[in-house]
Enzyme design. Structure first.
Site, mmCIF file in Angstrom:
data_model
loop_
_atom_site.group_PDB
_atom_site.id
_atom_site.type_symbol
_atom_site.label_atom_id
_atom_site.label_comp_id
_atom_site.label_asym_id
_atom_site.label_seq_id
_atom_site.Cartn_x
_atom_site.Cartn_y
_atom_site.Cartn_z
ATOM 1 N N HIS A 123 0.906 -1.051 -0.008
ATOM 2 C CA HIS A 123 -0.069 0.108 0.178
ATOM 3 C C HIS A 123 0.882 1.372 -0.048
ATOM 4 O O HIS A 123 1.885 1.291 0.946
ATOM 5 C CB HIS A 123 -0.849 -0.152 1.334
ATOM 6 C CG HIS A 123 -1.727 1.289 1.335
ATOM 7 N ND1 HIS A 123 -3.171 1.197 0.409
ATOM 8 C CD2 HIS A 123 -1.842 2.353 1.941
ATOM 9 C CE1 HIS A 123 -3.673 2.402 0.603
ATOM 10 N NE2 HIS A 123 -2.979 2.897 1.461
ATOM 11 N N SER A 177 4.114 0.537 2.544
ATOM 12 C CA SER A 177 3.762 -0.323 3.592
ATOM 13 C C SER A 177 3.625 -1.729 2.944
ATOM 14 O O SER A 177 2.508 -1.909 2.025
ATOM 15 C CB SER A 177 3.072 -0.207 4.723
ATOM 16 O OG SER A 177 3.197 1.060 5.036
HETATM 17 C C1 GAR Z 1 0.723 0.594 -6.134
HETATM 18 O O1 GAR Z 1 1.214 1.766 -5.776
HETATM 19 C C2 GAR Z 1 0.317 -0.103 -4.966
HETATM 20 O O2 GAR Z 1 0.883 0.264 -3.872
HETATM 21 C C3 GAR Z 1 -0.907 0.432 -4.989
HETATM 22 O O3 GAR Z 1 -1.380 0.162 -6.451
HETATM 23 C C4 GAR Z 1 -0.212 0.577 -7.246
HETATM 24 C C5 GAR Z 1 -0.222 -0.503 -8.201
HETATM 25 O O4 GAR Z 1 0.800 -0.153 -9.154
HETATM 26 N N1 GAR Z 1 -1.965 -0.414 -4.348
HETATM 27 C C6 GAR Z 1 -3.005 0.095 -3.443
HETATM 28 O O5 GAR Z 1 -3.122 1.271 -3.541
HETATM 29 C C7 GAR Z 1 -3.718 -0.716 -2.675
HETATM 30 N N2 GAR Z 1 -4.510 -0.141 -1.595
HETATM 31 P P1 GAR Z 1 1.324 -1.444 -10.150
HETATM 32 O O6 GAR Z 1 0.210 -2.219 -10.767
HETATM 33 O O7 GAR Z 1 2.424 -0.846 -11.011
HETATM 34 O O8 GAR Z 1 2.140 -2.459 -9.182
#
Ligand code: GAR
Length: 222
Positions: free
Chosen positions: A112, A139
């Site tokens: 997150h 986190s």
């Molecule tokens: C990331 O920043 C992750 O931390 C967030 O979504 C993004 C996905 O990026 N997750 C959340 O917000 C969960 N609550 P990615 O598809 O490039 O890995």
């Protein structure tokens, strides 16, 4: 070398954390194997990437299910076909039902983009800027029934700069996410992180508070 950990990775979009995990596996830094990538969106860029890498991919559209319980039961059925040791939420943007979370107790982790418990939910970077936060971060935590909750294993702090926009801050946090997630999964594969009854242990001692990657844990250079 420990037995490779069998992972099923759940995504909704870009899949850059998935890539970071696959890169770490490829570089020999992570004893794990991605058995399947599952998305709630058939057009997720991360699914196309996983297909190129010859990983099994599955898309499960929420519109095909009458309710959240039905969706999560189908999702669980799919995931369980791969008998994963660990289910990895990597930008999977759905609220999970208590039944699903319970089924994967102690083997469901999430990343997150905030210093939990601050800024659960969406739009964390904009909200951190609006709140005047001087530090932000990311986190990795075990998942419990409440949104973006559950014991945090590892965090990274990212300073907020005077001229940051949500996009610039998000980009710097994302770079750090790509360090965190493979490392936590490695610790799980190595047994450095494990559950004993209801107690989360790190190197055999109860983990009372999140580890901070650059303060308490110095990652060796590759
Ligand atoms: C990331 O920043 C992750 O931390 C967030 O979504 C993004 C996905 O990026 N997750 C959340 O917000 C969960 N609550 P990615 O598809 O490039 O890995």
């Amino acid at each position: 070398m420990p037995q490779p950990l069998k992972l099923v990775v759940l995504i909704s979009g870009r899949g850059s954390n998935l890539r970071a995990i696959l890169d770490a596996i490829r570089n020999g830094e992570l004893p794990a194997v991605v058995e399947a990538v599952v998305s709630n969106r058939a057009d997720a860029a991360g699914l196309a990437y996983a297909q190129q890498e010859n990983i099994d991919t599955l898309a499960l559209d929420a519109d095909d299910y009458p309710d959240r319980d039905g969706y999560d039961r189908a999702l669980q059925g799919l995931i369980d076909c791969f008998e994963p040791d660990l289910v990895v939420l990597a930008g999977f943007m759905r609220i999970l039902t208590p039944g699903f979370v319970h089924h994967y107790q102690h083997r469901l982790i999430n990343i997150h983009p905030s210093l939990l418990p601050a800024f659960r939910g969406l739009d964390t970077h904009r909200r951190a800027l609006e709140a005047g936060a001087r530090e932000h971060g990311a986190s990795v935590h075990f998942v419990s029934e409440e949104l973006d909750s559950g014991p945090v294993v590892l965090q990274v702090r990212v300073p907020v700069l005077a001229d940051d926009t949500p996009a610039t801050l998000a980009e710097r946090v994302l770079q750090q996410e790509h360090r965190l997630y493979p490392l936590v999964i490695r610790w799980l594969a190595e047994g450095r992180i494990r559950w004993q009854d209801e107690q989360l242990l790190f190197d055999g001692r109860p983990l009372q508070q999140p580890i901070e990657i650059d303060r308490e844990y110095q990652q060796k250079p590759a």
